[in-house]
Design an enzyme around this catalytic site. Structure first.
Site, mmCIF file in Angstrom:
data_model
loop_
_atom_site.group_PDB
_atom_site.id
_atom_site.type_symbol
_atom_site.label_atom_id
_atom_site.label_comp_id
_atom_site.label_asym_id
_atom_site.label_seq_id
_atom_site.Cartn_x
_atom_site.Cartn_y
_atom_site.Cartn_z
ATOM 1 C CG ASP A 1 -1.994 0.942 1.237
ATOM 2 O OD1 ASP A 1 -1.809 1.578 0.456
ATOM 3 O OD2 ASP A 1 -3.226 0.698 2.283
ATOM 4 C CG ASP B 1 -4.363 5.560 0.189
ATOM 5 O OD1 ASP B 1 -3.227 4.253 -0.349
ATOM 6 O OD2 ASP B 1 -4.776 6.193 1.172
ATOM 7 C CG HIS C 1 -9.399 6.835 3.367
ATOM 8 N ND1 HIS C 1 -8.630 7.964 2.794
ATOM 9 C CD2 HIS C 1 -9.390 5.751 3.297
ATOM 10 C CE1 HIS C 1 -7.564 7.118 2.506
ATOM 11 N NE2 HIS C 1 -7.835 5.717 1.881
ATOM 12 C CG HIS D 1 -8.154 7.779 6.805
ATOM 13 N ND1 HIS D 1 -8.963 6.634 7.155
ATOM 14 C CD2 HIS D 1 -6.804 7.210 6.894
ATOM 15 C CE1 HIS D 1 -8.451 5.352 6.561
ATOM 16 N NE2 HIS D 1 -7.112 6.164 6.148
ATOM 17 C CD GLU E 1 -8.219 1.692 1.921
ATOM 18 O OE1 GLU E 1 -7.062 1.025 2.155
ATOM 19 O OE2 GLU E 1 -7.693 3.210 2.167
ATOM 20 C CD GLU F 1 -6.388 2.875 -0.808
ATOM 21 O OE1 GLU F 1 -5.177 1.515 -0.593
ATOM 22 O OE2 GLU F 1 -6.730 2.834 -0.273
HETATM 23 MN MN MN Z 1 -3.596 2.442 1.176
HETATM 24 MN MN MN Z 2 -6.826 4.052 1.929
#
Ligand code: MN
Ligand code: MN
Length: 297
Positions: free
Chosen positions: A84, A95, A155, A163, A188, A282
């Site tokens: 990630d 992200d 998010h 977030h 995600e 994601e």
């Molecule tokens: Mn992530």
């Molecule tokens: Mn994330």
């Protein structure tokens, strides 16, 4: 809300390049430390900054593991690994995540996570309810006889804030917000096996931290340490590895002290409730009236 689209596009492009490099590489025999450092140095070489330490979560660990400064854990044949990646450019964050799989019994988990993400992106636009995205994700995952992780979610993202307060669920839920023009969201899906619990709990290890407040402690060393954290990371997550130029033992002591004072927080690893394997996919996106601009595509 005013967002710098150029910075988001650049962060997204860098994050996607690093993710695709990681997807193609053969990781068996590599240490988690090598993988994290490669991802983070690729980000910096392209003119971005890591928005958080590269997460390298193996098997039943769904998220939030990053390599320790001397981490010797290796990827083995039979593992599945979530990588990630977070990139920011002037605080604009992308992200994105990929799961690499060295166990044919779990390749369906990866396929379901990717498929659920594609379906979520397909329905996401200005006005789409987050609950409808959750429904599409859950439906897609269940069509494989697999389970979504219900207490992990996508998010909203804001400047220097990963977030930003709104959650995009991975299951159908009652009552939610609609995606807004000019906002940025990460979606995600996390997938586990049919006999998984579908819930993650906090594990014993925490090796990702962030600064909560710049409140003074009255201790000169600790206050200097807080200033250093703010200068380098603001409130973005960081790892002990990133303090390698400092005395690591001192840094460890300072972190322990600031954790106790609740000036720094730690993010525990998240482990599948029945210790079943977990896959993740994601993307980060900006919804428009016609569809969605996937900045990490
Ligand atoms: Mn992530
Ligand atoms: Mn994330």
């Amino acid at each position: 809300m005013l967002i710098s689209i150029d910075d988001y596009i650049k962060a997204g492009r860098i994050a996607a390049e690093v993710r695709e490099h990681m997807r193609k590489r053969y990781h068996v025999g590599r240490t988690l430390l090598e993988i994290c450092e490669e991802a983070e140095s690729m980000i910096r070489a392209r003119g971005g900054e890591p928005a958080f330490p590269c997460n390298v979560s193996l098997n039943e660990v769904a998220a939030h593991y990053t390599a320790e400064p001397d981490d010797s854990i290796e990827v083995r044949d039979g593992d599945i690994l979530k990588i990630d990646i977070g990139v920011h450019v002037n605080g604009s964050i992308a992200d994105t995540a990929v799961t690499v799989c060295y166990n044919p019994s779990y390749s369906m988990l990866v396929e379901a996570a990717e498929h659920a993400l594609r379906e979520a992106v397909r329905v996401a636009r200005v006005g789409t309810k987050a609950s409808d995205i959750g429904r599409v994700i859950e439906h897609t995952i269940r069509s494989y006889g697999l389970k979504p992780i219900q207490n992990l979610s996508g998010h909203s993202i804001a400047s220097y804030t990963i977030h930003a307060g709104k959650s995009i669920p991975n299951i159908w839920t009652i009552g939610s917000f609609a995606l807004q023009q000019g906002e940025v969201y990460a979606i995600e899906p996390f997938v586990t096996t049919g006999d998984g619990s579908g819930v993650v709990y906090n594990g014993d290890v925490s090796n990702i931290y962030s600064l909560v407040t710049k409140k003074r402690t009255g201790d000169k060393d600790a206050d200097e340490f807080i200033n250093m954290l703010w200068d380098r990371f603001r409130t973005l997550p960081f790892a002990l590895r990133w303090l390698r130029d400092k005395d690591l033992r001192h840094a460890r002591d300072m972190l322990a002290f600031l954790l106790k004072k609740k000036i720094v927080r730690a993010y525990p690893v998240l482990v599948e409730g029945n210790e079943r394997y977990v896959a993740q996919a994601e993307h980060t996106m900006i919804p428009t009236n016609e569809g969605t601009l996937v900045i990490t595509a």
